[in-house]
Scaffold this active site. Sequence first.
Site, PDB file in Angstrom:
ATOM      1  N   HIS A  63       0.554  -1.323   0.157  1.00 11.10           N
ATOM      2  CA  HIS A  63      -0.103   0.120   0.441  1.00 11.10           C
ATOM      3  C   HIS A  63       0.956   1.473  -0.710  1.00 11.10           C
ATOM      4  O   HIS A  63       2.140   1.570   0.394  1.00 11.10           O
ATOM      5  CB  HIS A  63      -0.886   0.087   0.993  1.00 11.10           C
ATOM      6  CG  HIS A  63      -0.846   0.513   2.395  1.00 11.10           C
ATOM      7  ND1 HIS A  63       0.804  -1.033   3.168  1.00 11.10           N
ATOM      8  CD2 HIS A  63      -0.600   0.855   3.768  1.00 11.10           C
ATOM      9  CE1 HIS A  63       0.937  -1.262   4.095  1.00 11.10           C
ATOM     10  NE2 HIS A  63       0.473   0.411   4.711  1.00 11.10           N
ATOM     11  N   HIS A  65       1.676   4.321   2.217  1.00  6.93           N
ATOM     12  CA  HIS A  65       1.909   4.618   3.310  1.00  6.93           C
ATOM     13  C   HIS A  65       3.318   5.169   2.999  1.00  6.93           C
ATOM     14  O   HIS A  65       4.038   3.783   2.283  1.00  6.93           O
ATOM     15  CB  HIS A  65       1.621   4.062   4.491  1.00  6.93           C
ATOM     16  CG  HIS A  65      -0.270   3.877   5.161  1.00  6.93           C
ATOM     17  ND1 HIS A  65      -0.982   3.185   5.424  1.00  6.93           N
ATOM     18  CD2 HIS A  65      -0.878   5.334   4.088  1.00  6.93           C
ATOM     19  CE1 HIS A  65      -2.530   4.426   5.576  1.00  6.93           C
ATOM     20  NE2 HIS A  65      -2.128   5.297   5.350  1.00  6.93           N
ATOM     21  N   ASP A  67       5.549   4.421   4.968  1.00  8.96           N
ATOM     22  CA  ASP A  67       6.546   3.718   5.738  1.00  8.96           C
ATOM     23  C   ASP A  67       6.987   2.385   5.136  1.00  8.96           C
ATOM     24  O   ASP A  67       7.760   1.651   5.153  1.00  8.96           O
ATOM     25  CB  ASP A  67       6.206   3.609   7.018  1.00  8.96           C
ATOM     26  CG  ASP A  67       4.896   2.620   7.317  1.00  8.96           C
ATOM     27  OD1 ASP A  67       4.024   3.636   6.672  1.00  8.96           O
ATOM     28  OD2 ASP A  67       4.899   2.651   8.056  1.00  8.96           O
ATOM     29  N   HIS A  68       5.886   2.076   3.628  1.00  8.76           N
ATOM     30  CA  HIS A  68       6.217   1.645   2.815  1.00  8.76           C
ATOM     31  C   HIS A  68       6.906   1.701   1.464  1.00  8.76           C
ATOM     32  O   HIS A  68       7.145   1.077   0.610  1.00  8.76           O
ATOM     33  CB  HIS A  68       4.943   0.617   2.617  1.00  8.76           C
ATOM     34  CG  HIS A  68       4.072   0.543   4.099  1.00  8.76           C
ATOM     35  ND1 HIS A  68       4.124  -1.474   4.188  1.00  8.76           N
ATOM     36  CD2 HIS A  68       3.582   0.458   5.124  1.00  8.76           C
ATOM     37  CE1 HIS A  68       3.914  -1.647   5.504  1.00  8.76           C
ATOM     38  NE2 HIS A  68       3.170  -0.541   6.404  1.00  8.76           N
ATOM     39  N   HIS A 141      -7.973  -1.868   4.955  1.00 10.27           N
ATOM     40  CA  HIS A 141      -6.999  -0.610   5.995  1.00 10.27           C
ATOM     41  C   HIS A 141      -7.520   0.905   5.107  1.00 10.27           C
ATOM     42  O   HIS A 141      -8.507   0.210   4.900  1.00 10.27           O
ATOM     43  CB  HIS A 141      -5.268  -0.874   5.138  1.00 10.27           C
ATOM     44  CG  HIS A 141      -4.420  -0.346   5.843  1.00 10.27           C
ATOM     45  ND1 HIS A 141      -3.831  -0.435   7.582  1.00 10.27           N
ATOM     46  CD2 HIS A 141      -2.717   0.668   5.681  1.00 10.27           C
ATOM     47  CE1 HIS A 141      -3.328   0.336   7.800  1.00 10.27           C
ATOM     48  NE2 HIS A 141      -2.945   1.789   6.297  1.00 10.27           N
ATOM     49  N   ASP A 212      -0.493  -4.108   5.363  1.00  8.11           N
ATOM     50  CA  ASP A 212      -1.525  -3.707   7.125  1.00  8.11           C
ATOM     51  C   ASP A 212      -2.727  -3.750   6.991  1.00  8.11           C
ATOM     52  O   ASP A 212      -3.585  -2.953   6.113  1.00  8.11           O
ATOM     53  CB  ASP A 212      -1.293  -2.543   6.771  1.00  8.11           C
ATOM     54  CG  ASP A 212       0.688  -1.624   7.372  1.00  8.11           C
ATOM     55  OD1 ASP A 212       1.546  -2.283   7.763  1.00  8.11           O
ATOM     56  OD2 ASP A 212       0.167  -0.700   7.797  1.00  8.11           O
ATOM     57  N   HIS A 270       6.131  -5.501  11.588  1.00  2.83           N
ATOM     58  CA  HIS A 270       4.958  -4.814  11.392  1.00  2.83           C
ATOM     59  C   HIS A 270       5.487  -4.191  13.067  1.00  2.83           C
ATOM     60  O   HIS A 270       3.939  -3.891  13.592  1.00  2.83           O
ATOM     61  CB  HIS A 270       4.015  -4.513  11.137  1.00  2.83           C
ATOM     62  CG  HIS A 270       3.470  -3.268  10.327  1.00  2.83           C
ATOM     63  ND1 HIS A 270       2.365  -2.438  11.135  1.00  2.83           N
ATOM     64  CD2 HIS A 270       4.054  -2.145   8.953  1.00  2.83           C
ATOM     65  CE1 HIS A 270       2.285  -0.816  10.359  1.00  2.83           C
ATOM     66  NE2 HIS A 270       3.125  -0.818   9.853  1.00  2.83           N
TER      67      HIS A 270
END
Length: 310
Positions: A63, A65, A67-68, A141, A212, A270
Amino acid sequence: MQIEFLGTGAGSPSKQRNVSSLALRLLEERNAIWLFDCGEATQHQILHTTIRPRKVEKIFITHLHGDHIFGLPGFLSSRSFQGGDEPLTIYGPKGIKDFVQTALKVSESRLSYPLKFVELTGDGEVFKDQTFTVTARRLDHKIASFGYRVEEAAHPGELMVEKVRQAGIPSGPLYGQLKRGEVVTLPDGRTVDGHDFIGAPQPGRIVAILGDTRVTDNAVKLAKGADVLVHEATFAKNEQRLAHNYYHSTSVQAATVAKKAGAQRLLLNHISARYVGRYANELAYQVRDIFEQTRVVNDLDVIEIPFKER
């Protein structure tokens, strides 16, 4: 086949854990590495491994976001500087192409290799060749998030050498023909079928790598019969409400998915920065009564994925 964890933290980096990324090492299977997510400083983590960026042929993003994905532009650029000239394909939700192309354009970065994008719009097969099939399914998510199921094709059975000898077949080139399943005429005039001397195929391995997510049936579908399930555990056993509100999972929910799916092993990642040292390991201890083969992974852990015993 191995999984090497490059980042196992949640949301933002900590002293113990970098943000999300892992490498599926397929060096023996296809002389390649597949990355799953590429958070900030992923390429720095790679410096502490034997991974060569030019060996990375596919990147699967769960996804969008930060942090990915914030490590993607840097990794892609460094791959050029380090001899990467083979094509690379990025899979991910709609928007991943715009993100990468904008970052490269604004920074005036030029890649030395072709870059292809496959943007996901729903559930289904995203890649297939003679050795692997990859399926994606939508998770639950705050934004579009996917999990991936990597299925290895069955390996041909081994030549049953003792049976060949008992049949009086002379050693040499004939063995190779039999192993390929060919019909062979022997020096004494007999005709034999190679398939009669080959053992049962070795089932391929299955790895499920989830992004996530809250609890969802698609997680179970992705992990069905998997040798390894990589599942987030952002929250501990008794924090279901927090997990639901923030669109994440608890360790218990992850273990329940593994049990329902009949997976062999569960790797929890995670991990929130609130869980450090033994408190992180307790995420696994508290679910052993639900799913015994559970482990909390750390940055730079390497997990072997052996074939199932016949």
